[in-house]
Write a protein that holds these residues in place. Structure first.
Motif, PDB file in Angstrom:
ATOM      1  N   GLU A  96       2.966  -5.701  -0.348  1.00 28.55           N
ATOM      2  CA  GLU A  96       1.664  -6.273   0.002  1.00 28.55           C
ATOM      3  C   GLU A  96       0.546  -5.273  -0.271  1.00 28.55           C
ATOM      4  O   GLU A  96       0.757  -4.059  -0.226  1.00 28.55           O
ATOM      5  CB  GLU A  96       1.648  -6.683   1.482  1.00 28.55           C
ATOM      6  N   ALA A  97      -0.642  -5.785  -0.519  1.00 28.53           N
ATOM      7  CA  ALA A  97      -1.788  -4.939  -0.847  1.00 28.53           C
ATOM      8  C   ALA A  97      -2.093  -3.912   0.239  1.00 28.53           C
ATOM      9  O   ALA A  97      -2.541  -2.806  -0.058  1.00 28.53           O
ATOM     10  CB  ALA A  97      -3.010  -5.808  -1.113  1.00 28.53           C
ATOM     11  N   ASP A  98      -1.831  -4.253   1.485  1.00 25.97           N
ATOM     12  CA  ASP A  98      -2.160  -3.342   2.582  1.00 25.97           C
ATOM     13  C   ASP A  98      -0.971  -2.492   3.031  1.00 25.97           C
ATOM     14  O   ASP A  98      -1.042  -1.802   4.045  1.00 25.97           O
ATOM     15  CB  ASP A  98      -2.715  -4.128   3.768  1.00 25.97           C
ATOM     16  N   ASP A  99       0.113  -2.499   2.278  1.00 23.69           N
ATOM     17  CA  ASP A  99       1.313  -1.745   2.651  1.00 23.69           C
ATOM     18  C   ASP A  99       1.315  -0.386   1.964  1.00 23.69           C
ATOM     19  O   ASP A  99       1.951  -0.191   0.930  1.00 23.69           O
ATOM     20  CB  ASP A  99       2.568  -2.532   2.298  1.00 23.69           C
ATOM     21  N   ALA A 100       0.605   0.559   2.561  1.00 28.35           N
ATOM     22  CA  ALA A 100       0.450   1.885   1.960  1.00 28.35           C
ATOM     23  C   ALA A 100       1.780   2.622   1.814  1.00 28.35           C
ATOM     24  O   ALA A 100       1.975   3.347   0.841  1.00 28.35           O
ATOM     25  CB  ALA A 100      -0.524   2.717   2.795  1.00 28.35           C
ATOM     26  N   LYS A 106       3.742   1.195  -1.130  1.00 35.40           N
ATOM     27  CA  LYS A 106       3.031   1.551  -2.359  1.00 35.40           C
ATOM     28  C   LYS A 106       3.350   2.977  -2.797  1.00 35.40           C
ATOM     29  O   LYS A 106       3.320   3.286  -3.978  1.00 35.40           O
ATOM     30  CB  LYS A 106       1.522   1.376  -2.186  1.00 35.40           C
ATOM     31  N   THR A 145       1.323  -7.419  -6.137  1.00 32.36           N
ATOM     32  CA  THR A 145      -0.019  -6.842  -6.021  1.00 32.36           C
ATOM     33  C   THR A 145      -0.328  -6.116  -7.321  1.00 32.36           C
ATOM     34  O   THR A 145       0.568  -5.807  -8.100  1.00 32.36           O
ATOM     35  CB  THR A 145      -0.143  -5.842  -4.841  1.00 32.36           C
TER      36      THR A 145
END
Length: 125
Positions: free
Chosen positions: A63-67, A70, A110
């Motif tokens: 997900e885009a907010d899963d630092a 990432k 993402t």
């Protein structure tokens, strides 16, 4: 080794096979990622690789907010590309899930960074 096999069996049970299986929390996945990577990059191809790929596939949606995920997505992409490139081994012919499907999921959930694209484009992109 027997310990590695048992470790992977537990990972598969808790994140894939159990009827209520959920992906590991990102911090936990970050902790087990080096084990999965080592199994998937082993040479020669080892019997436990499909189990490691199942666990990776369960965590391929970043997900885009899963630092945290990432942080390891580039390594995950590189490792799946390695599996695809070395899948000539007879034991690799029946890997489930298909490494190409896992790669597709990693690359489409993402936006990829320039560094992540570089992994796929390095030989002719």
């Amino acid at each position: 080794s027997k310990v590695l096999t048992e470790c992977l069996e537990e990972m598969v049970f808790f994140s894939v096979d159990d009827t209520e299986a959920e992906p590991f929390p990102a911090d936990t996945y970050y902790f087990v990622w080096p084990i999965l990577e080592a199994v998937l990059r082993a040479s020669p191809f080892i019997v436990d690789a499909p189990q490691a790929l199942m666990v990776l596939a369960k965590h391929a949606v970043v997900e885009a907010d899963d630092a945290v995920l990432k942080l390891v997505r580039k390594a995950m992409i590189d490792t799946v590309l390695h599996v695809i490139a070395t899948s000539g081994h007879p034991a690799a012919k029946s890997i489930d899930p298909d490494p190409a499907d896992v790669l597709s999921t990693l690359c489409t959930t993402t936006t990829l960074t320039v560094g992540e694209w570089a992994s796929m484009l390095r030989d002719g992109g």
